[in-house]
Write an enzyme that holds these catalytic residues in place. Sequence first.
Site, short mmCIF file in Angstrom:
data_model
loop_
_atom_site.label_atom_id
_atom_site.label_comp_id
_atom_site.label_asym_id
_atom_site.label_seq_id
_atom_site.Cartn_x
_atom_site.Cartn_y
_atom_site.Cartn_z
N GLY A 54 0.82 -1.20 0.00
CA GLY A 54 0.00 0.00 0.00
C GLY A 54 0.86 1.25 0.00
O GLY A 54 2.04 1.20 0.33
N CYS A 81 5.40 -6.09 1.70
CA CYS A 81 5.78 -4.69 1.70
C CYS A 81 5.11 -3.94 2.86
O CYS A 81 5.50 -4.12 4.00
CB CYS A 81 5.46 -4.06 0.34
SG CYS A 81 6.33 -2.51 0.05
N TYR A 82 4.10 -3.13 2.60
CA TYR A 82 3.38 -2.44 3.68
C TYR A 82 2.85 -3.44 4.69
O TYR A 82 2.80 -3.19 5.89
CB TYR A 82 2.24 -1.61 3.09
CG TYR A 82 1.40 -0.86 4.10
CD1 TYR A 82 1.86 0.32 4.68
CD2 TYR A 82 0.14 -1.33 4.49
CE1 TYR A 82 1.10 1.01 5.62
CE2 TYR A 82 -0.63 -0.65 5.41
CZ TYR A 82 -0.15 0.53 5.97
OH TYR A 82 -0.91 1.20 6.89
N HIS A 168 7.94 -7.46 -3.63
CA HIS A 168 6.66 -7.91 -4.20
C HIS A 168 6.86 -9.19 -5.01
O HIS A 168 7.27 -9.14 -6.18
CB HIS A 168 6.07 -6.82 -5.11
CG HIS A 168 5.57 -5.62 -4.37
ND1 HIS A 168 4.29 -5.53 -3.90
CD2 HIS A 168 6.19 -4.48 -4.00
CE1 HIS A 168 4.12 -4.37 -3.28
NE2 HIS A 168 5.27 -3.71 -3.33
N GLU A 170 4.60 -11.01 -6.25
CA GLU A 170 3.50 -11.20 -7.20
C GLU A 170 3.77 -10.62 -8.58
O GLU A 170 3.12 -11.00 -9.56
CB GLU A 170 2.20 -10.61 -6.64
CG GLU A 170 2.14 -9.09 -6.58
CD GLU A 170 2.76 -8.51 -5.32
OE1 GLU A 170 2.53 -7.32 -5.05
OE2 GLU A 170 3.49 -9.24 -4.60
N ASP A 226 -16.48 -9.65 -22.66
CA ASP A 226 -16.86 -9.32 -21.30
C ASP A 226 -18.38 -9.35 -21.10
O ASP A 226 -18.89 -10.01 -20.19
CB ASP A 226 -16.32 -7.94 -20.90
CG ASP A 226 -14.83 -7.83 -21.11
OD1 ASP A 226 -14.17 -8.88 -21.17
OD2 ASP A 226 -14.32 -6.70 -21.20
N LYS A 368 -8.62 -10.69 -18.07
CA LYS A 368 -9.22 -11.09 -19.34
C LYS A 368 -9.08 -12.59 -19.59
O LYS A 368 -10.03 -13.24 -20.05
CB LYS A 368 -8.57 -10.31 -20.49
CG LYS A 368 -9.36 -10.35 -21.78
CD LYS A 368 -10.58 -9.45 -21.67
CE LYS A 368 -11.31 -9.33 -22.98
NZ LYS A 368 -12.33 -8.27 -22.93
#
Length: 512
Positions: A54, A81-82, A168, A170, A226, A368
Amino acid sequence: MSQIIAVLDFGSQYTQVIARRIRECNVYSKIYPFGVSTAELKKDGVQGIILSGGPSSVLLPKSPRPDPKIFELGVPVLGICYGLQLIGHLLGGKVEKSRQREFGKGTLKIRKKGKLLAGLPASLQVWNSHGDRVIELPKGFEAIASTENSDVAVVQDAKRQIYGMQFHPEVVHSERGIEIIRNFLTRICGCKGDWQMSDYVETAVQAIREQVGDKRVILGLSGGVDSSVAAALIHKAIGKQLTCVFVDNGLLRKGEREKVERIFREHFKINLKVAKSGSRFLKKLKGVTDPERKRKIIGREFVKVFDEEVTKIGQVDFLAQGTLYPDVIESVAIGGNPAALIKSHHNVGGLPKRMKLKLLEPLRELFKDEVRALGEELGLSKEMVWRHPFPGPGLGVRVIGEIKSSYLKILREADAILLEEMKRTGYYEKVWQAFCVFLPVQTVGVMGDERTYDYVIAVRVVESQDAMTADWAHIPHDILQTISSRIINEVKGVNRVVLDISSKPPSTIEWE
């Protein structure tokens, strides 16, 4: 859902990327607001908790904090992280502002692997983004890895199963980050990794039924992936309570309305109403050149058309939309300033504050590729599921500047030729998106013995996985030559074709 990993959102631009990576490990993830109660997490039966990064500092008194009881739930916790700084701050450690902000690539040196770093080499390239750092660990914790600017880049309290990392894992820039996440899920949380999209269908259907109840839903069908998947999913959940409306806003591709009517009446077997409103949209857009204004106008008119359709249909309570995560992350600054506003999207940025209908967005947490997988799971045709993305404002953001009927006619013909050649050569299935852009710029040309002064068409073909990043596709020159030749020869008003070779970032996929 038997196994859920909770991702607590503290405003990171990567929160949904964390959730996506978890699902890639075949474990179901669910995003919660940072202040979710432990009672709710316990009720949902979460198997583990991840605290996202964050933009805030834990040193500020009003920075977002979780319910402190999450550390007493008895399930593993991982702070990123945060999230690591929260663990240090809330459990009795010490955090300070870094003298040197650590951003970008760094080298992780592993001292002790344990369960979290099992199977990894002693050194890894990782992605950092932080201004604070933990300088004193809470009781029971130990540092098991470091980076150039932090001796506590990865920490653990193995006994209480609380872990934290300063980088991070991810993001794609972090080497073997997915393995770290998988270690947390399987070795620490005990997840089996057997979640499938069919499980998501079951969960989503139940969620739609709970949200809608016995009310009626109206959905705008564009014929794109979508809205098609959203329609199939909602129809599976509530059946005849759904009415689909196709709005011809005058900004569609060649033959789009006819194709949508044919496909959806035959395939979905649901009530489809067509609102022919092209002249109305074009009148509102006359003289407008600013991209944001165009999007807002199209969004407002879209909702007005829907309101009018509601009065014809009867009582309707929900407006369904196929909003995806990339739409949201590019349109909303969460938690202060994690990501600057890039542009608004028709699905999320063009809706007036006092819209008469409630929103139903069943795809909001999906990327997507996940939507395509969901469509296949729902039994939609390959042609429908693998259609290229098409923006909500349609050709309104592919005609640069003011929108004129004559410009749209040129763009439709050029775009049809591009798509025809991409499909003929097999490249349509190999790329993420291919489309033409009309440039209101006239250039000198020669056709036969005559001098011409006509418009320019830009060809944009990109490769991507989730639209968050993209690179221009390297289409063979002979195919590009055919596309250019056909457009110039077959589309009246065009004498020049250019190729867009920009990546995202710094450019976006669409031009407006």
